[in-house]
Write an enzyme that holds these catalytic residues in place. Structure first.
Site, short mmCIF file in Angstrom:
data_model
loop_
_atom_site.label_atom_id
_atom_site.label_comp_id
_atom_site.label_asym_id
_atom_site.label_seq_id
_atom_site.Cartn_x
_atom_site.Cartn_y
_atom_site.Cartn_z
CE1 TYR A 1 -3.60 2.63 0.61
CE2 TYR A 1 -2.33 3.30 2.54
CZ TYR A 1 -3.36 3.52 1.64
OH TYR A 1 -4.14 4.64 1.77
CG ASP B 1 5.77 3.52 0.96
OD1 ASP B 1 6.09 4.16 1.99
OD2 ASP B 1 4.60 3.40 0.55
CE LYS C 1 0.96 5.15 8.28
NZ LYS C 1 0.92 4.28 7.12
C1 LIG Z 1 0.34 4.80 5.70
C2 LIG Z 1 1.11 4.51 4.49
C3 LIG Z 1 1.10 5.36 3.37
C4 LIG Z 1 0.17 6.53 3.25
O1 LIG Z 1 0.42 7.51 4.20
P1 LIG Z 1 -0.75 8.58 4.52
O2 LIG Z 1 -0.09 9.53 5.47
O3 LIG Z 1 -1.86 7.78 5.14
O4 LIG Z 1 -1.15 9.19 3.24
C5 LIG Z 1 1.96 5.09 2.34
N1 LIG Z 1 2.78 4.02 2.38
C6 LIG Z 1 2.79 3.16 3.41
C7 LIG Z 1 3.74 2.02 3.41
C8 LIG Z 1 1.93 3.36 4.48
O5 LIG Z 1 1.92 2.48 5.48
#
Ligand SMILES: *Cc1c(COP(=O)(O)O)cnc(C)c1O
Length: 427
Positions: free
Chosen positions: A144, A239, A267
Site C-alpha cells: 500500500y 516506501d 508516520k
Molecule cells: C500509511 C502509508 C502510506 C500513506 O500515508 P498517509 O499519510 O496515510 O497518506 C503510504 N505508504 C505506506 C507504506 C503506508 O503504510
C-alpha cells in the site's frame, strides 16, 4: 463493556461524514459493529468517550513510537503554535528536520517535506518518471502506498499483468502504466522488466510489507531487487512510511543494508502530526522544482507544528538503547502470543520485524500477499473483540500490523499476553 456514547457518536458522524470516519478502516467494518470514539490518549493507553481504557497497539497506525501525548512532543507543538502556525515561507525548523533525515537514512541526500505518505509516494513517482523520461511503474501485489490513483492497482492471480484498479473512480488509463508483481519473487520481476524493456521508470515497494500484516523480505530479495533495477536504469523506491525510524533509526534500508535510489517517509517523522517526505540521491532530487522541471508544492508543507513534533520524536529515537528496548518488548509479546496459539492448537503464522508484529490465523506460511489472504478473518474478528473486551486495542483488521512503542511497559506486555491467551483459549 459500555459503548453507548460511541454508538450515538457514530450514528451522528454517519450523517455528516461518509461511513462516519475520515479513513475507511477506522469504521470497524471488517469486524462488524461500531468504532470506539476516542477521548484522549496518554502513554501506552487510550480512553474512549464511554470511559473505557485500552492498551493501544494501533499507535495511530504507526506514528506514535513515543506513545500518546508524550510530554516533550506536546511541549514542542505548543511552543511552535505560540510562535505562529504557518507562514508559507521557509523556517530553520524545516532544515533541522531535513538534516536529521539526511543523516539518518542512507539513501537520502536531499529531501522534500510534504503533508502525508500519499503525497510522498505520488511525488517520488513523478520525480522518478521525470528523471528517467519513462512512464511505466512496477509495484508489488499487496503493498500500500496511499490512495494515489495509479497505485490502487493489484495483480490478478500472482502473475504480472497490467493493473486493474481496486478502487472506483480510477480511469483504466490511469492504471494502465502500473505493472504488478508478487513480493519475494525476483523472477517474475525480471520477466516483467524484460517484457517492458526501457519503459519502466521505477519499482516502488515496502521493503517490509506492512499493509497485509507484516511480511518480511526473504534473505537476499532486496539485494536482488537492487541489482535488477540498477541493470535496467530503473529507480528503486523504498516506501518506508511505516518502516522508517521504526525497525531501525535508518529504516529497513539500514536494517537490511540495501540502499534504494529514493525513499518515502511519513508516520513517525511527524510524531503524530501530518507529515510526509520523499528524498534520494541529489542527482534525482535536483529534478524537483524550482531546481528542475518536476513540479511539486504544498501550502502547509514543512508546517512548523508538524515539523517540531517530528524533530522532537526523532531526537528521542537517536538516544542509545531505544531500538533494543523496542525489540525486547516486542519479542516478549510475540513469543507470548506464539506460546498461546501453540498451546491451544490454533493454526497461526507469527510474523515480526522489530516492533512491528502480526498474528495471522492460517495454517499456511505467509511470504506474500496471497499467503496473507489465506488468513481466517472470522477467527480474527473473534480475537479482536476478545482483546477489546479485555482492554487491549489492536487494529480492526486481520491485515493491519500491531506496533509496540517505547511506553509499553513490561506490565502492559504481560497484561496483553494474558488477555490474548484467554481469548485464544476460547477460539
Ligand atoms: C500509511 C502509508 C502510506 C500513506 O500515508 P498517509 O499519510 O496515510 O497518506 C503510504 N505508504 C505506506 C507504506 C503506508 O503504510
Amino acid at each position: 463493556m459500555e459503548s453507548n456514547k460511541s454508538l450515538s457518536a457514530w450514528q451522528k458522524s454517519q450523517q455528516y461524514i461518509p461511513g462516519g470516519v475520515n479513513s475507511p478502516v477506522r469504521n470497524f467494518s471488517k469486524v462488524g459493529e461500531h468504532p470506539r470514539f476516542i477521548d484522549r490518549g496518554a502513554g501506552s493507553k487510550i480512553y474512549d468517550i464511554d470511559g473505557n481504557e485500552y492498551i493501544d497497539y494501533v499507535a495511530s497506525w504507526g506514528p506514535l513510537v513515543l506513545g500518546h501525548a508524550h510530554p516533550d512532543v506536546v511541549k514542542a507543538v505548543n511552543a511552535a503554535a505560540s510562535r505562529g502556525t504557518s507562514f508559507g515561507a521557509p523556517t530553520t525548523l524545516e532544515t533541522e528536520l531535513a538534516e536529521i533525515i539526511v543523516n539518518a537514512v542512507p539513501s537520502i541526500e536531499q529531501v522534500r517535506l510534504v503533508n502525508s505518505g500519499t503525497e510522498a509516494t505520488m511525488s517520488a513517482i513523478r520525480v522518478a518518471r521525470g528523471y528517467t523520461g519513462r512512464d511505466k511503474i512496477i509495484k508489488i501485489d499487496g503493498c500500500y502506498h496511499g490512495h494515489v490513483d495509479y497505485l490502487l492497482a493489484k495483480a490478478g492471480s500472482g502473475v504480472a499483468t497490467f493493473g486493474l484498479s481496486d478502487s472506483g473512480g480510477v480511469p483504466e488509463d490511469f492504471a494502465r502504466n502500473t505493472l504488478t508483481v508478487p513480493f519475494n519473487d525476483p523472477e517474475t520481476l525480471k520477466t516483467t522488466i524484460e517484457a517492458n524493456a526501457d519503459e519502466v521508470a521505477c519499482l516502488i515497494l515496502e521493503p517490509i510489507m506492512g499493509n497485509m500484516g507484516i511480511i518480511p523480505p526473504r534473505e537476499g530479495y532486496l539485494n536482488e531487487l537492487r541489482e535488477i533495477t540498477e541493470q535496467h536504469g530503473i529507480v528503486l523506491i523504498f516506501d518506508e512510511v511505516i518502516t522508517g525510524f521504526r525497525v531501525a533509526y535508518g529504516g529497513a534500508q539500514s536494517y537490511y543494508g540495501v540502499i534504494p535510489d529514493m525513499t518515502c517517509l511519513g508516520k513517525i517523522i511527524g510524531g503524530g502530526l501530518p507529515v510526509g517526505a520523499y528524498g534520494g540521491k541529489r542527482e534525482i532530487m535536483q529534478c524537483v522544482a524550482p531546481e528542475g522541471d518536476v513540479y511539486q508544492a504544498g501550502t502547509l508543507s514543512g508546517n512548523p507544528l508538524a515539523v517540531s513534533a517530528g524533530i522532537t520524536t526523532l531526537k528521542k529515537l537517536a538516544e542509545p538503547g531505544v531500538y533494543e528496548q523496542l525489540e525486547s518488548r516486542a519479542a516478549t509479546l510475540a513469543s507470548g502470543l506464539a506460546e498461546a496459539t501453540q498451546k491451544h492448537g490454533i493454526d497461526a503464522w507469527h510474523s515480526r520485524v522489530g516492533s512491528m508484529l502480526m498474528l495471522y490465523f492460517t495454517s499456511e506460511s505467509v511470504t506474500d500477499a496471497d499467503g496473507a489472504r489465506t488468513a481466517d478473518t472470522e477467527r480474527f474478528r473473534q480475537y479482536f473483540w476478545g482483546l477489546l473486551e479485555r482492554g487491549v486495542s489492536v487494529a480492526p483488521s486481520q491485515f493491519e500490523a500491531g506496533f509496540v512503542s517505547l511506553v509499553h511497559s513490561e506490565e502492559d506486555i504481560n497484561t496483553t499476553v494474558q488477555a490474548a491467551t484467554e481469548v485464544i483459549a476460547n477460539l
